[in-house]
Motif scaffolding. Structure first.
Motif, PDB file in Angstrom:
ATOM      1  N   GLU A   1       0.836  -1.186   0.000  1.00  0.00           N
ATOM      2  CA  GLU A   1       0.000   0.000   0.000  1.00  0.00           C
ATOM      3  C   GLU A   1       0.876   1.242   0.000  1.00  0.00           C
ATOM      4  N   HIS A   2       0.501   2.204  -0.808  1.00  0.00           N
ATOM      5  CA  HIS A   2       1.256   3.450  -0.889  1.00  0.00           C
ATOM      6  C   HIS A   2       0.272   4.564  -1.195  1.00  0.00           C
ATOM      7  N   ASP A   3       0.744   5.823  -1.141  1.00  0.00           N
ATOM      8  CA  ASP A   3      -0.133   6.969  -1.401  1.00  0.00           C
ATOM      9  C   ASP A   3      -0.768   6.884  -2.779  1.00  0.00           C
ATOM     10  N   ASN A   4      -0.036   6.379  -3.745  1.00  0.00           N
ATOM     11  CA  ASN A   4      -0.558   6.285  -5.106  1.00  0.00           C
ATOM     12  C   ASN A   4      -1.352   4.998  -5.354  1.00  0.00           C
ATOM     13  N   GLY A   5      -1.582   4.204  -4.327  1.00  0.00           N
ATOM     14  CA  GLY A   5      -2.302   2.948  -4.494  1.00  0.00           C
ATOM     15  C   GLY A   5      -1.382   1.773  -4.229  1.00  0.00           C
ATOM     16  N   LYS A   6      -1.639   0.611  -4.837  1.00  0.00           N
ATOM     17  CA  LYS A   6      -0.791  -0.572  -4.679  1.00  0.00           C
ATOM     18  C   LYS A   6       0.271  -0.606  -5.772  1.00  0.00           C
TER      19      LYS A   6
ATOM     20  N   ILE B   1       7.740  -2.161  -9.901  1.00  0.00           N
ATOM     21  CA  ILE B   1       7.025  -0.979 -10.363  1.00  0.00           C
ATOM     22  C   ILE B   1       7.495   0.223  -9.552  1.00  0.00           C
ATOM     23  N   CYS B   2       7.740   1.323 -10.224  1.00  0.00           N
ATOM     24  CA  CYS B   2       8.140   2.557  -9.531  1.00  0.00           C
ATOM     25  C   CYS B   2       6.971   3.058  -8.692  1.00  0.00           C
ATOM     26  N   PRO B   3       7.139   3.304  -7.397  1.00  0.00           N
ATOM     27  CA  PRO B   3       6.045   3.783  -6.549  1.00  0.00           C
ATOM     28  C   PRO B   3       5.539   5.169  -6.918  1.00  0.00           C
ATOM     29  N   ILE B   4       6.300   5.915  -7.707  1.00  0.00           N
ATOM     30  CA  ILE B   4       5.901   7.284  -8.033  1.00  0.00           C
ATOM     31  C   ILE B   4       5.083   7.343  -9.318  1.00  0.00           C
ATOM     32  N   CYS B   5       5.601   6.734 -10.400  1.00  0.00           N
ATOM     33  CA  CYS B   5       4.910   6.806 -11.690  1.00  0.00           C
ATOM     34  C   CYS B   5       4.052   5.577 -11.976  1.00  0.00           C
TER      35      CYS B   5
ATOM     36  N   ASN C   1      16.101   2.861 -15.397  1.00  0.00           N
ATOM     37  CA  ASN C   1      17.249   3.497 -14.745  1.00  0.00           C
ATOM     38  C   ASN C   1      17.104   3.376 -13.223  1.00  0.00           C
ATOM     39  N   ASP C   2      17.023   2.133 -12.748  1.00  0.00           N
ATOM     40  CA  ASP C   2      16.732   1.860 -11.340  1.00  0.00           C
ATOM     41  C   ASP C   2      17.669   2.622 -10.416  1.00  0.00           C
TER      42      ASP C   2
ATOM     43  N   SER D   1      16.438   4.433   2.877  1.00  0.00           N
ATOM     44  CA  SER D   1      15.330   3.502   3.076  1.00  0.00           C
ATOM     45  C   SER D   1      15.494   2.191   2.326  1.00  0.00           C
ATOM     46  N   GLY D   2      16.273   2.174   1.217  1.00  0.00           N
ATOM     47  CA  GLY D   2      16.474   0.960   0.434  1.00  0.00           C
ATOM     48  C   GLY D   2      15.468   0.764  -0.677  1.00  0.00           C
ATOM     49  N   TYR D   3      14.456   1.597  -0.790  1.00  0.00           N
ATOM     50  CA  TYR D   3      13.449   1.457  -1.841  1.00  0.00           C
ATOM     51  C   TYR D   3      14.019   1.915  -3.181  1.00  0.00           C
ATOM     52  N   VAL D   4      13.492   1.327  -4.272  1.00  0.00           N
ATOM     53  CA  VAL D   4      14.008   1.570  -5.616  1.00  0.00           C
ATOM     54  C   VAL D   4      12.952   2.296  -6.438  1.00  0.00           C
ATOM     55  N   PHE D   5      13.400   3.264  -7.247  1.00  0.00           N
ATOM     56  CA  PHE D   5      12.518   4.086  -8.062  1.00  0.00           C
ATOM     57  C   PHE D   5      13.174   4.311  -9.420  1.00  0.00           C
TER      58      PHE D   5
END
Length: 350
Positions: free
Chosen positions: A285-290, A295-299, A305-306, A312-316
């Motif tokens: 769960e994230h602000d933008n949904g699941k 999958i990039c949590p932002i777009c 271009n990981d 935090s260790g998260y990848v975008f």
């Protein structure tokens, strides 16, 4: 009172401060900012979700507190906080070279002094951070377009700022050398811009300041409303407490500045001090949904271009996280304080 000239550097005072005194009072204010930044950093590390904003707005918080402190001392002692700490005062010089030795600054000199003491250092810090941000964008290839007006403006800033910075530091050095060899009455171009020069407090000045303070206290209790009265008392007590405390802790502040010099460079957060966030599952769960782990949590698109965040260790996606960190200065998922130097590009094997 100890508030007035809390740190006199010699038993025999002349009208002209020594080179050591004027440089020492500048060094005192330089030492306070890293101490404030380190305090905000520690609080942000302890509770990044709720106190991360302290780290992001540390410069603004310091500027607000500094403006209140400088305003109080300029109004009551005709000197900045650090100048009063070393037993100095600001003497107004009129257009004919005559000195106004009264312990009060006209509003013109007061406002100019506030601008040079508070606003100019804030502008300098923001310009430095902006320069480093644009430099990173240029290195990463984001400033290659010649048709975009904003890109041209950024490249112009990258070219002009080093010249401005060189002129800034060069003029300060020239004034210090001229003051050292007694060729100038002002040790800094910003003191000169304020229309004043520094002079030592005399015994009569300190007695006048004490009398002035007692008179203002009596007038306040007899005529002002309670809210304004207690506000002025709180500001005066706070300024007095800081002045008294620094008379004991000034060397400790210098030690903190040296001890945390490398850690405070670029106002970096100690990554190992942040709590380890839970790893993302296949559906989080994230602000933008699941989103899924690839999958990039932002777009909400497959990663390109990981780029990982070391806090935090998260990848975008790199473009997504670069723009987000530039605007919010935190991780989109954990809200941990994050800067551009915390971005790590991941080069996966083919």
């Amino acid at each position: 009172m100890a508030e007035f000239g809390a740190h006199l550097t010699g038993s025999v005072q002349t009208a002209r401060p020594t080179y050591f005194e004027v440089i020492a009072q500048e060094g005192l204010m330089i030492a306070l900012r890293p101490a404030m930044q380190y305090t905000c950093k520690i609080l942000a590390e302890r509770n990044p979700e709720h106190l991360g904003w302290l780290f992001r707005y540390a410069d603004e918080l310091y500027t607000i507190l500094d403006s209140l402190l400088q305003h109080h001392f300029l109004l009551t002692t005709a000197a900045s906080f650090s100048e009063n700490f070393y037993g100095l005062k600001r003497v107004v010089i009129d257009g004919k070279g005559r000195e106004d030795k009264t312990l009060s600054l006209p509003w013109k000199q007061h406002l100019l002094s506030m601008f040079c003491l508070v606003v100019m250092p804030y502008i300098k810090i923001k310009m430095e951070k902006l320069f480093h941000t644009f430099k990173e964008e240029d290195i990463d290839g984001y400033l290659t377009s010649t048709s975009d007006p904003l890109t041209r403006l950024k490249k112009t800033f990258l070219f002009v700022y080093p010249l401005v910075h060189m002129s800034w530091e060069g003029s300060a050095l020239a004034y210090q050398m001229a003051y050292l060899f007694k060729k100038s009455d002002c040790h800094s171009p910003f003191v000169h811009l304020s229309g004043v020069k520094l002079s030592n407090l005399t015994r009569a000045d300190m007695l006048n300041l004490m009398t002035k303070n007692e008179t203002e206290t009596q007038e306040t209790t007899s005529g002002m409303n309670w809210l304004l009265e207690y506000s002025k008392k709180f500001l005066a007590v706070s300024a007095h407490g800081i002045s008294q405390g620094l008379s004991v802790a000034v060397f400790f502040l210098q030690f903190l500045e040296w001890w945390y010099a490398s850690e405070n460079q670029e106002s970096r957060i100690a990554v190992t001090s942040l709590p380890t966030p839970p790893p993302p599952s296949l559906s989080v769960e994230h602000d933008n949904g699941k989103f899924k782990s690839n999958i990039c949590p932002i777009c909400n698109r497959p990663l390109t271009n990981d780029t990982a965040i070391s806090t935090s260790g998260y990848v975008f996606c790199y473009p997504c996280i670069y723009g987000y960190v530039k605007k919010h200065q935190c991780c989109p998922v954990t809200k941990y304080p994050t800067l551009h130097q915390h971005l790590i590009k991941l080069y996966l094997p083919d």
